[in-house]
Design a protein around this motif. Sequence first.
Motif, PDB file in Angstrom:
ATOM      1  N   MET A 166       0.941  -1.012   0.027  1.00 31.43           N
ATOM      2  CA  MET A 166      -0.073  -0.051   0.153  1.00 31.43           C
ATOM      3  C   MET A 166       0.773   1.186  -0.138  1.00 31.43           C
ATOM      4  SD  MET A 166      -3.052  -0.699   2.551  1.00 31.43           S
ATOM      5  CE  MET A 166      -2.367  -1.560   4.054  1.00 31.43           C
ATOM      6  N   TYR A 167       0.588   2.247  -0.603  1.00 26.67           N
ATOM      7  CA  TYR A 167       1.081   3.631  -0.660  1.00 26.67           C
ATOM      8  C   TYR A 167       0.588   4.165   0.835  1.00 26.67           C
ATOM      9  CZ  TYR A 167       1.804   3.586  -5.772  1.00 26.67           C
ATOM     10  OH  TYR A 167       2.356   2.973  -7.124  1.00 26.67           O
ATOM     11  N   PHE A 168       1.746   4.886   1.474  1.00 29.08           N
ATOM     12  CA  PHE A 168       1.507   5.260   2.778  1.00 29.08           C
ATOM     13  C   PHE A 168       1.898   6.691   2.911  1.00 29.08           C
ATOM     14  CE2 PHE A 168       3.544   5.735   7.161  1.00 29.08           C
ATOM     15  CZ  PHE A 168       2.266   5.612   7.729  1.00 29.08           C
ATOM     16  N   VAL A 169       0.647   7.400   3.564  1.00 31.83           N
ATOM     17  CA  VAL A 169       1.483   8.917   3.511  1.00 31.83           C
ATOM     18  C   VAL A 169       2.088   9.111   5.036  1.00 31.83           C
ATOM     19  CG1 VAL A 169       0.378  11.206   3.737  1.00 31.83           C
ATOM     20  CG2 VAL A 169      -0.515   9.457   2.225  1.00 31.83           C
ATOM     21  N   ASN A 170       3.227   9.344   5.216  1.00 34.20           N
ATOM     22  CA  ASN A 170       3.906   9.341   6.422  1.00 34.20           C
ATOM     23  C   ASN A 170       3.480  10.204   7.415  1.00 34.20           C
ATOM     24  OD1 ASN A 170       5.887   7.965   8.117  1.00 34.20           O
ATOM     25  ND2 ASN A 170       7.405   9.612   7.303  1.00 34.20           N
ATOM     26  N   GLU A 171       3.389  11.452   6.699  1.00 31.68           N
ATOM     27  CA  GLU A 171       2.936  12.873   7.413  1.00 31.68           C
ATOM     28  C   GLU A 171       1.734  12.380   8.426  1.00 31.68           C
ATOM     29  OE1 GLU A 171       4.729  15.989   5.998  1.00 31.68           O
ATOM     30  OE2 GLU A 171       4.760  15.554   8.272  1.00 31.68           O
ATOM     31  N   ASP A 172       0.682  11.917   7.697  1.00 33.81           N
ATOM     32  CA  ASP A 172      -0.506  11.732   8.458  1.00 33.81           C
ATOM     33  C   ASP A 172      -0.787  10.097   9.025  1.00 33.81           C
ATOM     34  OD1 ASP A 172      -1.677  14.652   8.058  1.00 33.81           O
ATOM     35  OD2 ASP A 172      -0.979  13.762   5.844  1.00 33.81           O
ATOM     36  N   GLY A 173       0.111   9.276   8.560  1.00 23.69           N
ATOM     37  CA  GLY A 173      -0.096   7.897   8.931  1.00 23.69           C
ATOM     38  C   GLY A 173      -1.364   7.273   8.387  1.00 23.69           C
TER      39      GLY A 173
END
Length: 423
Positions: A220-227
């Motif tokens: 999965m693509y993960f948006v680190n900034e917002d978890g």
Amino acid sequence: MLSVNQIRENYQDYINRLAIKNFKAQELFNEIISLDDLRKQTQKESDEILAESNNLSREIGQLFKAGKADEAQKAKERTAELKERNKELSEILANTIAHLDRLLVTIPNVPHQSVPAGKLAEDNEIVNSWGEPAVMDETAIPHWELATKYDIIDFELGNKITGAGFPVYKGKGARLQRALINFFLDRAADAGFKEVQPPLMVNEASGYGTGQLPDKDGQMYFVNEDGLYLIPTAEVPVTNIYRNTIVNATDFPIKNTAYSACFRREAGSYGKDVRGLNRLHQFDKVEIVVIDHPDHSYSMLEEMSSYVQSLLRDLELPYRVLRLCGGDMSFTSALTYDMEVYSAAQKRWLEVSSVSNFESYQSTRMKLRFKNDEGKMQMAHTLNGSALALPRIVAALLENNQENDRIRIPKALIPYTGFEFID
RNA sequence: GGAGAGAUGCCAGAGCGGUCGAAUGGGGCGGUCUCGAAAACCGUUGUUCGGGCAACCGGACCCAGGGUUCGAAUCCCUGUCUCUCCGCCA
């Protein structure tokens, strides 16, 4: 996941059936059961200590009220001891439970009795088929060339804007996408599915609930900034609507459908199988998700399979239905049917739908329950299927319906596209 | 992004540090009344773990995680989320 009680009650049966998924369960089961024994014993001791100190606290309160401060002081000393002992016990208890959970999530769902043994795609069992795969001569053009010829899908442009696997649909190509989405949603509504529009990003708890986490976070693509994770399928947000809920048994079957874009990293895929529309990082899909009573989930699975097949017939696409073998099934599924359409120019079958019964595997993770006839809480069953995934449908439509200087649109779709030919 | 308020059972909404798993109202369920229904009245209404054939008994749970205390829904800290106002904005 499986519960410890399920494992205890079906010990040998589960070991045998998990072997069909090529999973060796025995040692793990033994470890789990002995950990659970430890858990019970520790909890019992801890409960007894807590009961005693609760009683003492009550007495202390009374003593203070009665003005017997000295006696209260004595009782206080005893609670200190109990507190110390319980501290150790609750630490053991917490560790044991954590360990237990860590082991439980590593066990795949137990396959249904009908699942054939095997490791490879060749071991899948063909259970139904419809239509004659078109035989085309050598001049037949694969869809990625047709896409360029008619200027309807631009892979290069997608490369420029984003990267490989993010095509740009143009003109009648874009219109065809929209037509398919609307067609699928309308048909799903007719079949009794309630349309929902879910978020395209989910939190960690949702990813865990449907089983993508903790194992397959790399997909999965993960948006680190917002978890947050970009959804790989609408299954994730739509099933998680029911996370931590007690549904009404009278509402069964609960049928939802959703259109969504889907995002998959597809790490590790390469080669000719992924050319053109065959495998993308972003694609559109209409998904059907059902929550049902355990007694009815398998007849519901058949119903969903029939429904998906009816869509393929409407689109006049020859298809076959496979019952996946143990080695080819997903981690979370108990029984899966794959629908494949024949793509005439590539001369291969393309998976366009996957319909699965997860039984209580997802429910147990996400605490999706209902009150049964005896008034007791029971895990519901969850099912889902693609109905359908667009890219490979488009690939097959383009390839199978190609004529010399145009591509024919199937009749059922014309009201949605507004045109009969791509030319 | 800045400032403030809040998070309690199916819902709304109380809750002095001890007798609170939690008042009250609504809803739901059962009953009385009725030919039937409404109204009224009476009763009932949680999850989870452990022990027990069972009645039942014990533990935990008032957003989450820590802490203070003999004792916490109630006090303290941290986190998350929600709401209101301001800023920005499709």
